[in-house]
Enzyme design. Structure first.
Site, PDB file in Angstrom:
ATOM      1  CE  LYS A   1     -13.124  -2.662  52.711  1.00  0.00           C
ATOM      2  NZ  LYS A   1     -14.208  -2.878  53.633  1.00  0.00           N
TER       3      LYS A   1
ATOM      4  CE1 TYR B   1     -15.324   4.257  58.721  1.00  0.00           C
ATOM      5  CE2 TYR B   1     -15.125   2.477  57.120  1.00  0.00           C
ATOM      6  CZ  TYR B   1     -14.729   3.078  58.303  1.00  0.00           C
ATOM      7  OH  TYR B   1     -13.729   2.501  59.048  1.00  0.00           O
TER       8      TYR B   1
ATOM      9  CG  ASP C   1     -12.993   5.665  49.576  1.00  0.00           C
ATOM     10  OD1 ASP C   1     -12.368   4.666  49.166  1.00  0.00           O
ATOM     11  OD2 ASP C   1     -13.290   5.835  50.777  1.00  0.00           O
TER      12      ASP C   1
HETATM   13  C1  LIG Z   1     -15.341   3.305  51.011  1.00  0.00           C
HETATM   14  C2  LIG Z   1     -14.389   2.919  52.096  1.00  0.00           C
HETATM   15  N1  LIG Z   1     -13.286   3.644  52.296  1.00  0.00           N
HETATM   16  C3  LIG Z   1     -12.386   3.325  53.239  1.00  0.00           C
HETATM   17  C4  LIG Z   1     -12.582   2.232  54.057  1.00  0.00           C
HETATM   18  C5  LIG Z   1     -11.579   1.887  55.107  1.00  0.00           C
HETATM   19  O1  LIG Z   1     -10.855   0.764  54.711  1.00  0.00           O
HETATM   20  P1  LIG Z   1     -10.073  -0.115  55.776  1.00  0.00           P
HETATM   21  O2  LIG Z   1     -11.106  -0.829  56.587  1.00  0.00           O
HETATM   22  O3  LIG Z   1      -9.232  -1.022  54.943  1.00  0.00           O
HETATM   23  O4  LIG Z   1      -9.250   0.811  56.595  1.00  0.00           O
HETATM   24  C6  LIG Z   1     -13.724   1.444  53.884  1.00  0.00           C
HETATM   25  C7  LIG Z   1     -13.951   0.262  54.721  1.00  0.00           C
HETATM   26  O5  LIG Z   1     -14.937  -0.413  54.656  1.00  0.00           O
HETATM   27  C8  LIG Z   1     -14.648   1.803  52.883  1.00  0.00           C
HETATM   28  O6  LIG Z   1     -15.776   1.090  52.679  1.00  0.00           O
END
Ligand SMILES: Cc1ncc(COP(=O)(O)O)c(C=O)c1O
Length: 437
Positions: free
Chosen positions: A273, A142, A245
């Site tokens: 995060k 995700y 990511d």
């Molecule tokens: C690996 C990863 N990428 C992107 C995102 C999206 O981040 P955001 O919730 O800050 O938009 C998340 C969210 O949990 C994630 O786990």
């Protein structure tokens, strides 16, 4: 045994009148028992009835130090007295940019406000750099809420995904234009041969391969030996941009994230995060070559709140602490203790299981005893048993996501006593579930 949640339920009923499903993010919806938390302190959160929980959700990962960590709160409080946004560069942006470059080894940075924004911009940069449009991602990974990558994510039902040899791209809900599916290829994680075959056949259209280095939205499934290096090699060979990511792994599994942990180099990496202990700051970091394409009249990137003072001040304090103290190692030690304890409890109870992932964000499955290699494997585990045990544990004062896909996150302020208390709660929860069946 059940905790009183009268005030929490009242508040949730009010929330339901305003927000669809009573929440501002679909992932927060838990049915009638949807949470309303009023405060956090160290490794704990408190609901509207003052029930205390040892918190392993940590807002899905960002709280790396602890809720309301004083040094972060102080720096934010000081900084915002002088304003929050200026539509101009602020010195804190520079300091934080320098820190991120130093810690990640990627010399050029642009900020964003969320992981969604960061991956969206990373894709645009990769497309501009390569002059190609298609992106390879992996099933069960995700990367945020934009249409480009909301395909075959961690909420996709097994029955809709087709055969492993020819996966079907499944949009994660309605409203995502079907044409977007033409721009994304989903493949099983850890499948060396399928990735190589796909790249060889289609490389002329492939701008990027984007990967969660640890499957942080699928129970922390680990990359098998050489998997990330395999992606790196194919990207080098075929002129594809490798996007790691690191939204969940960044500043959590090592100061240099998955790049450091697994010894692999990204062309672009996205962070959002642990970078700011829960304040909104995200970043796209990249090599000189790839990032140099961003600019006025060249590749669009920006936003009113990008580099906002609360976010950058929080990141400045958080990253300074991470750089100067062995925070990640300390979290790892307590994470290992928790993993070992849970493992023992499940073994003693005769429940097949497999523990996965780094100790700062580990996951596990029950009902099977071979660690899954990909999202499809994960779905062969006993999702209901996992959930029942967690719901019982929550009643005993420790909270993790009842959905097995979300890892358990630890923060610096989780103490050894918290781990002991959690293990007692989990052991009692397992007993209660076994008695009920
Ligand atoms: C690996 C990863 N990428 C992107 C995102 C999206 O981040 P955001 O919730 O800050 O938009 C998340 C969210 O949990 C994630 O786990």
């Amino acid at each position: 045994m059940a905790r009183t949640r009268t005030r929490t339920r009242e508040l949730y009923q009010r929330a339901q009148k305003i927000f669809p499903y009573g929440v501002n993010s679909n992932f927060r919806y838990w049915g009638e028992d949807t949470n309303v938390f009023v405060r956090g302190e160290k490794g704990y959160i408190f609901d509207a009835d003052e029930n205390r929980y040892i918190d392993y959700r940590l807002a899905f990962g960002p709280v790396i130090l602890g809720h309301g960590y004083p040094a972060v709160v102080e720096r934010v409080t000081q900084a915002i007295k002088d304003g929050g946004v200026f539509a101009a560069t602020h010195p804190l942006e520079i300091t934080v940019g320098e820190r991120i470059a130093r810690m990640t080894g990627l010399p050029k940075i642009r900020f964003a406000n969320s992981g969604t924004e960061a991956t969206m911009h990373a894709l645009r940069i990769a497309r501009a750099y390569t002059g190609r449009e298609v992106v390879i991602k992996f099933e069960g990974c995700y990367h945020g809420f934009h249409d480009y990558l909301l395909w075959s994510t961690a909420t996709t039902p097994r029955g809709s995904m087709g055969s492993r040899r020819s996966p079907i791209n499944v949009p994660s809900g309605s409203g995502i234009p079907r044409v977007m599916g033409d721009l994304v290829i989903n493949l099983p994680f850890n499948d060396f041969e399928m990735l190589e075959r796909t790249v060889k056949a289609r490389w002329g259209n492939i701008a990027a391969i984007i990967v969660e280095p640890v499957m942080g939205n699928s129970a922390s499934v680990m990359p098998v030996e050489g998997w990330l290096q395999h992606i790196r090699r194919l990207c080098d060979e075929y002129g594809i941009v490798m996007i790691i990511d690191e939204v969940k792994t960044g500043f959590r599994i090592a100061n240099g994230g998955a790049q450091e942990y697994f010894g692999v180099r990204a062309d672009l990496a996205t962070y959002a995060k642990s970078v700011a202990n829960g304040f909104p700051l995200a970043a796209i970091a990249g090599t000189e070559a790839v990032m140099s394409i961003v600019g006025p009249g060249s590749v669009a990137h920006g936003g009113t709140y990008v580099g906002n003072v609360p976010g950058t001040a929080a990141a400045d304090a958080t990253l300074e602490i991470l750089e100067e103290q062995d925070i990640i190692g300390s979290i790892a030690r307590r994470g290992q203790k928790l993993i070992a304890g849970l493992d023992r409890i499940l073994t003693d109870a005769g429940i097949p299981h497999a523990m996965m992932g780094p100790p700062q964000m580990f996951g596990f499955v029950v009902g099977i005893d071979t660690p899954p290699r990909d999202y499809r494997d994960c779905l062969t585990s006993d999702l209901e048993l996992y959930e029942h045990i967690i719901l019982e544990m929550i009643e005993r004062g420790a909270i993790a996501e009842p959905d097995f896909r979300e890892p358990w996150f630890l923060c610096y302020e989780h103490s050894d006593a918290d781990i002991d208390e959690t293990l007692n709660a989990y052991a009692d929860a397992v007993k209660a579930v076994k008695q009920a069946h």
